[in-house]
Scaffold this motif. Structure first.
Motif, PDB file in Angstrom:
ATOM      1  N   LEU A 189      62.512  19.643  59.974  1.00 15.23           N
ATOM      2  CA  LEU A 189      62.235  20.827  60.784  1.00 15.23           C
ATOM      3  C   LEU A 189      60.772  21.255  60.720  1.00 15.23           C
ATOM      4  O   LEU A 189      60.376  22.195  61.414  1.00 15.23           O
ATOM      5  CB  LEU A 189      63.133  21.987  60.327  1.00 15.23           C
ATOM      6  N   GLY A 190      60.002  20.579  59.849  1.00 17.96           N
ATOM      7  CA  GLY A 190      58.600  20.941  59.720  1.00 17.96           C
ATOM      8  C   GLY A 190      58.367  22.172  58.868  1.00 17.96           C
ATOM      9  O   GLY A 190      57.302  22.794  58.949  1.00 17.96           O
ATOM     10  N   TRP A 191      59.366  22.534  58.059  1.00 23.28           N
ATOM     11  CA  TRP A 191      59.230  23.690  57.179  1.00 23.28           C
ATOM     12  C   TRP A 191      58.580  23.263  55.870  1.00 23.28           C
ATOM     13  O   TRP A 191      58.613  22.089  55.495  1.00 23.28           O
ATOM     14  CB  TRP A 191      60.586  24.310  56.873  1.00 23.28           C
ATOM     15  N   ARG A 196      72.559  23.604  63.953  1.00 26.01           N
ATOM     16  CA  ARG A 196      73.360  22.755  63.062  1.00 26.01           C
ATOM     17  C   ARG A 196      72.590  22.415  61.796  1.00 26.01           C
ATOM     18  O   ARG A 196      73.120  22.520  60.685  1.00 26.01           O
ATOM     19  CB  ARG A 196      73.772  21.472  63.795  1.00 26.01           C
ATOM     20  N   LEU A 197      71.329  22.015  61.945  1.00 27.03           N
ATOM     21  CA  LEU A 197      70.517  21.675  60.781  1.00 27.03           C
ATOM     22  C   LEU A 197      70.276  22.888  59.892  1.00 27.03           C
ATOM     23  O   LEU A 197      70.291  22.784  58.661  1.00 27.03           O
ATOM     24  CB  LEU A 197      69.181  21.078  61.229  1.00 27.03           C
ATOM     25  N   THR A 198      70.067  24.046  60.507  1.00 28.06           N
ATOM     26  CA  THR A 198      69.860  25.262  59.715  1.00 28.06           C
ATOM     27  C   THR A 198      71.103  25.606  58.903  1.00 28.06           C
ATOM     28  O   THR A 198      71.012  25.985  57.729  1.00 28.06           O
ATOM     29  CB  THR A 198      69.489  26.437  60.636  1.00 28.06           C
ATOM     30  N   ALA A 199      72.287  25.459  59.528  1.00 29.24           N
ATOM     31  CA  ALA A 199      73.534  25.748  58.816  1.00 29.24           C
ATOM     32  C   ALA A 199      73.733  24.771  57.659  1.00 29.24           C
ATOM     33  O   ALA A 199      74.127  25.165  56.553  1.00 29.24           O
ATOM     34  CB  ALA A 199      74.714  25.678  59.785  1.00 29.24           C
ATOM     35  N   GLU A 200      73.438  23.481  57.894  1.00 24.67           N
ATOM     36  CA  GLU A 200      73.558  22.498  56.819  1.00 24.67           C
ATOM     37  C   GLU A 200      72.571  22.810  55.698  1.00 24.67           C
ATOM     38  O   GLU A 200      72.918  22.728  54.514  1.00 24.67           O
ATOM     39  CB  GLU A 200      73.302  21.089  57.368  1.00 24.67           C
ATOM     40  N   HIS A 201      71.340  23.149  56.084  1.00 26.31           N
ATOM     41  CA  HIS A 201      70.318  23.492  55.091  1.00 26.31           C
ATOM     42  C   HIS A 201      70.763  24.660  54.227  1.00 26.31           C
ATOM     43  O   HIS A 201      70.688  24.608  52.993  1.00 26.31           O
ATOM     44  CB  HIS A 201      69.003  23.828  55.807  1.00 26.31           C
ATOM     45  N   ASP A 202      71.241  25.721  54.867  1.00 27.03           N
ATOM     46  CA  ASP A 202      71.641  26.914  54.119  1.00 27.03           C
ATOM     47  C   ASP A 202      72.825  26.622  53.195  1.00 27.03           C
ATOM     48  O   ASP A 202      72.918  27.175  52.090  1.00 27.03           O
ATOM     49  CB  ASP A 202      71.997  28.048  55.084  1.00 27.03           C
ATOM     50  N   LEU A 237      60.619  30.466  52.418  1.00 31.28           N
ATOM     51  CA  LEU A 237      61.303  31.048  53.570  1.00 31.28           C
ATOM     52  C   LEU A 237      61.561  29.991  54.630  1.00 31.28           C
ATOM     53  O   LEU A 237      60.823  29.003  54.748  1.00 31.28           O
ATOM     54  CB  LEU A 237      60.456  32.179  54.169  1.00 31.28           C
ATOM     55  N   ASN A 238      62.618  30.206  55.405  1.00 34.50           N
ATOM     56  CA  ASN A 238      62.910  29.306  56.512  1.00 34.50           C
ATOM     57  C   ASN A 238      61.863  29.472  57.610  1.00 34.50           C
ATOM     58  O   ASN A 238      61.305  30.559  57.804  1.00 34.50           O
ATOM     59  CB  ASN A 238      64.295  29.588  57.089  1.00 34.50           C
ATOM     60  N   GLY A 239      61.620  28.392  58.326  1.00 34.92           N
ATOM     61  CA  GLY A 239      60.677  28.431  59.430  1.00 34.92           C
ATOM     62  C   GLY A 239      61.390  28.557  60.760  1.00 34.92           C
ATOM     63  O   GLY A 239      62.577  28.893  60.829  1.00 34.92           O
ATOM     64  N   GLY A 240      60.671  28.271  61.816  1.00 42.07           N
ATOM     65  CA  GLY A 240      61.249  28.372  63.145  1.00 42.07           C
ATOM     66  C   GLY A 240      61.716  27.045  63.683  1.00 42.07           C
ATOM     67  O   GLY A 240      61.696  26.025  62.991  1.00 42.07           O
ATOM     68  N   ARG A 241      62.126  27.049  64.930  1.00 31.62           N
ATOM     69  CA  ARG A 241      62.625  25.845  65.592  1.00 31.62           C
ATOM     70  C   ARG A 241      61.453  24.980  66.022  1.00 31.62           C
ATOM     71  O   ARG A 241      60.516  25.468  66.679  1.00 31.62           O
ATOM     72  CB  ARG A 241      63.481  26.228  66.793  1.00 31.62           C
ATOM     73  N   PRO A 242      61.470  23.700  65.699  1.00 27.15           N
ATOM     74  CA  PRO A 242      60.392  22.811  66.146  1.00 27.15           C
ATOM     75  C   PRO A 242      60.359  22.703  67.665  1.00 27.15           C
ATOM     76  O   PRO A 242      61.399  22.750  68.322  1.00 27.15           O
ATOM     77  CB  PRO A 242      60.740  21.468  65.505  1.00 27.15           C
TER      78      PRO A 242
END
Length: 207
Positions: free
Chosen positions: A134-136, A158-164, A143-148
């Protein structure tokens, strides 16, 4: 364990039949082991000496069979067939261990690094892989970043949910380990206090 990689041999053109080669292993720039090998069309003969414990050096000279498979885009890929008795698995890597022969990781019961990870360490590694995608900034405490740019919202969500979810598993595991360490330190402190009180009481009795 020192590995023998058939892929490196093939890339280096060392599997040409009739060749005699020397293979070396180094640690911190210093050579620590060396073996000789003769390559034939269907096998590689390994020649070296092995010493285990306080025993004498034993000469080793045996063939490791090769198997070739076709690649999708053309060409052939070489494989070792594990020479350990009763094995014969097709593998890319062989290792030399206490038995004195090169054999596959199954024979020596070796695990991959990721298989030795604790569940929370594995979760943190997977979370960091998603952060890189995601480039974070790597590190689950960041902290989480934004959408690439160019990534679909569905993929991003989906990736954010898996990450969390991975972060949650990792933090829970770290918290549990820290709690265990704290309990151990508390218990050790209680034992030390009890020992100190016992010594003081014993000294009072002696006086």
């Amino acid at each position: 364990m020192r590995p023998l990689d058939v892929r490196k041999l093939q890339r280096g053109g060392l599997l040409t039949p009739g060749r005699s080669i020397t293979l070396n292993w180094s640690r911190n720039g210093e050579q620590v082991a060396t073996i000789q090998a003769r390559t034939e069309a269907e096998h590689v003969t390994l020649i070296y000496r092995h010493k285990s414990g306080g025993n004498d050096w034993q000469p080793m000279d045996y063939p490791v069979r090769l198997e070739w498979t076709a690649c999708t885009l053309g060409g052939r890929r070489a494989w070792f067939l594990c020479p350990a008795e009763g094995c014969g698995r097709r593998v890319a890597l062989l290792y030399i261990g206490g038995a004195g022969i090169f054999a596959c990781r199954h024979c020596y019961r070796l695990a991959y690094a990721c298989q030795r990870e604790a569940a929370d360490d594995r979760a943190a590694r997977r979370a960091d892989s998603i952060r890189e995608r995601l480039g974070w900034q790597v590190g689950i405490l960041n902290l989480n970043g934004g959408r690439p740019k160019g990534m679909h919202w569905r993929t991003f969500n989906r990736l954010t949910a898996e990450h969390d979810a991975f972060v949650g598993v990792s933090l829970a595991g770290m918290s549990a380990r820290l709690g265990l360490i704290e309990r151990r330190l508390t218990n050790q402190g209680a034992v030390c206090t009890a020992r100190t009180e016992f010594v003081l009481q014993s000294n009072e009795l002696l006086w």
